[in-house]
Scaffold this motif. Structure first.
Motif, PDB file in Angstrom:
ATOM      1  N   ASN A  16       0.852  -1.190   0.000  1.00  0.00           N
ATOM      2  CA  ASN A  16       0.000   0.000   0.000  1.00  0.00           C
ATOM      3  C   ASN A  16       0.885   1.236   0.000  1.00  0.00           C
ATOM      4  O   ASN A  16       1.778   1.369   0.842  1.00  0.00           O
ATOM      5  CB  ASN A  16      -0.926   0.023   1.217  1.00  0.00           C
ATOM      6  N   LEU A 115     -10.566  -6.092   0.157  1.00  0.00           N
ATOM      7  CA  LEU A 115     -10.308  -5.779  -1.247  1.00  0.00           C
ATOM      8  C   LEU A 115      -8.847  -6.067  -1.525  1.00  0.00           C
ATOM      9  O   LEU A 115      -7.973  -5.643  -0.759  1.00  0.00           O
ATOM     10  CB  LEU A 115     -10.579  -4.300  -1.545  1.00  0.00           C
ATOM     11  N   ILE A 116      -8.589  -6.773  -2.619  1.00  0.00           N
ATOM     12  CA  ILE A 116      -7.223  -7.028  -3.058  1.00  0.00           C
ATOM     13  C   ILE A 116      -7.108  -6.498  -4.475  1.00  0.00           C
ATOM     14  O   ILE A 116      -7.829  -6.951  -5.369  1.00  0.00           O
ATOM     15  CB  ILE A 116      -6.877  -8.530  -2.992  1.00  0.00           C
ATOM     16  N   ALA A 117      -6.248  -5.498  -4.643  1.00  0.00           N
ATOM     17  CA  ALA A 117      -6.066  -4.844  -5.940  1.00  0.00           C
ATOM     18  C   ALA A 117      -7.404  -4.390  -6.511  1.00  0.00           C
ATOM     19  O   ALA A 117      -7.663  -4.509  -7.705  1.00  0.00           O
ATOM     20  CB  ALA A 117      -5.316  -5.746  -6.911  1.00  0.00           C
ATOM     21  N   GLY A 118      -8.273  -3.863  -5.652  1.00  0.00           N
ATOM     22  CA  GLY A 118      -9.544  -3.307  -6.078  1.00  0.00           C
ATOM     23  C   GLY A 118     -10.678  -4.302  -6.211  1.00  0.00           C
ATOM     24  O   GLY A 118     -11.812  -3.913  -6.480  1.00  0.00           O
ATOM     25  N   GLU A 119     -10.402  -5.577  -6.005  1.00  0.00           N
ATOM     26  CA  GLU A 119     -11.430  -6.618  -6.147  1.00  0.00           C
ATOM     27  C   GLU A 119     -11.788  -7.193  -4.779  1.00  0.00           C
ATOM     28  O   GLU A 119     -10.909  -7.487  -3.970  1.00  0.00           O
ATOM     29  CB  GLU A 119     -10.926  -7.753  -7.048  1.00  0.00           C
ATOM     30  N   GLY A 161     -13.427  -0.109  -4.741  1.00  0.00           N
ATOM     31  CA  GLY A 161     -12.242  -0.857  -5.131  1.00  0.00           C
ATOM     32  C   GLY A 161     -11.370  -0.165  -6.158  1.00  0.00           C
ATOM     33  O   GLY A 161     -10.168   0.052  -5.917  1.00  0.00           O
ATOM     34  N   PRO A 162     -11.918   0.223  -7.317  1.00  0.00           N
ATOM     35  CA  PRO A 162     -11.075   0.862  -8.333  1.00  0.00           C
ATOM     36  C   PRO A 162     -10.494   2.209  -7.877  1.00  0.00           C
ATOM     37  O   PRO A 162      -9.355   2.536  -8.208  1.00  0.00           O
ATOM     38  CB  PRO A 162     -12.024   1.054  -9.518  1.00  0.00           C
ATOM     39  N   ALA A 165      -7.642   1.369  -5.357  1.00  0.00           N
ATOM     40  CA  ALA A 165      -6.503   0.771  -6.065  1.00  0.00           C
ATOM     41  C   ALA A 165      -5.758   1.821  -6.881  1.00  0.00           C
ATOM     42  O   ALA A 165      -4.522   1.836  -6.898  1.00  0.00           O
ATOM     43  CB  ALA A 165      -6.971  -0.379  -6.948  1.00  0.00           C
ATOM     44  N   ALA A 166      -6.491   2.704  -7.533  1.00  0.00           N
ATOM     45  CA  ALA A 166      -5.858   3.754  -8.342  1.00  0.00           C
ATOM     46  C   ALA A 166      -5.024   4.702  -7.478  1.00  0.00           C
ATOM     47  O   ALA A 166      -4.050   5.283  -7.956  1.00  0.00           O
ATOM     48  CB  ALA A 166      -6.916   4.539  -9.112  1.00  0.00           C
ATOM     49  N   ARG A 167      -5.383   4.827  -6.224  1.00  0.00           N
ATOM     50  CA  ARG A 167      -4.639   5.703  -5.306  1.00  0.00           C
ATOM     51  C   ARG A 167      -3.518   4.969  -4.584  1.00  0.00           C
ATOM     52  O   ARG A 167      -2.865   5.531  -3.718  1.00  0.00           O
ATOM     53  CB  ARG A 167      -5.593   6.333  -4.314  1.00  0.00           C
ATOM     54  N   LEU A 170      -3.840  -1.276  -2.223  1.00  0.00           N
ATOM     55  CA  LEU A 170      -4.090  -2.558  -2.868  1.00  0.00           C
ATOM     56  C   LEU A 170      -4.600  -3.629  -1.917  1.00  0.00           C
ATOM     57  O   LEU A 170      -5.185  -4.621  -2.360  1.00  0.00           O
ATOM     58  CB  LEU A 170      -2.817  -3.033  -3.561  1.00  0.00           C
TER      59      LEU A 170
END
Length: 182
Positions: A16, A115-119, A161-162, A165-167, A170
């Motif tokens: 992260n 959430l892992i990598a947004g998922e 999630g997205p 992750a974008a920030r 993860l």
């Protein structure tokens, strides 16, 4: 997080992003997603909290810096310790705290969604309060129970999630009570 930032700049793999951890405070991050949050107030002003309590009738107050259920109180207008609790938590108006409308759905558990990598992981950990308790935290005696995500849990996870992750976040845990991100 500052040391992790230096390590990351020198080639260490940090899951992260350290700056994102600082930007997304554990309690305050929910304010970035108001569409999923129960009525919430962050202030050090006991008068404002009492107004919030008068409006909602039943609230939770908690410090912004604790975890595991430490310092969390459920307040109603009839609570004889209300003023003492607010004086203590706010350090007589010097420290901001969070107040939220009480969510009776806590009786079914405070869900931790990963959430892992947004998922989203398809199951969550519901932390169910012990009898006579309003806190589901395991450290406060809550009982852990694995359960599948609800449709609403998946909707919240898909929305956040997205963005997270974008920030650079993860590996994230989202807390949800009923239909509300907490």
């Amino acid at each position: 997080t500052h040391l992790l930032g230096v390590a990351e700049a020198n080639g260490a793999r940090v899951l992260n992003r350290p700056s994102a951890l600082r930007d997304f405070n554990e309690k305050l991050a929910i304010l970035n997603f108001p569409q999923f949050v129960a009525p919430t107030l962050v202030t050090a002003d006991a008068g404002a909290i009492n107004g919030f309590l008068a409006e909602h009738g039943d609230i939770i107050v908690k410090p912004l810096t604790e975890m595991g259920g430490a310092g969390i109180f459920r307040l109603t207008p009839a609570d004889p310790n209300r003023n003492a609790i607010l004086e203590t938590l706010t350090q007589r108006g010097r420290r901001a705290i969070m107040a939220q409308r009480y969510l009776p759905e806590i009786s079914a558990g405070d869900k931790r969604i990963l959430l892992i990598a947004g998922e989203a992981v398809p199951h969550c950990l519901a932390r169910v309060p012990a009898p006579g308790e309003s806190r589901g935290n395991l450290a406060a005696g809550g009982i852990g129970r694995a359960q599948p995500l609800s449709d609403n849990d998946r909707r919240i996870a898909a929305a956040l999630g997205p963005v997270l992750a974008a920030r650079g976040l993860l590996l994230v845990g989202l807390d949800v009570i009923g239909d509300n991100l907490t």
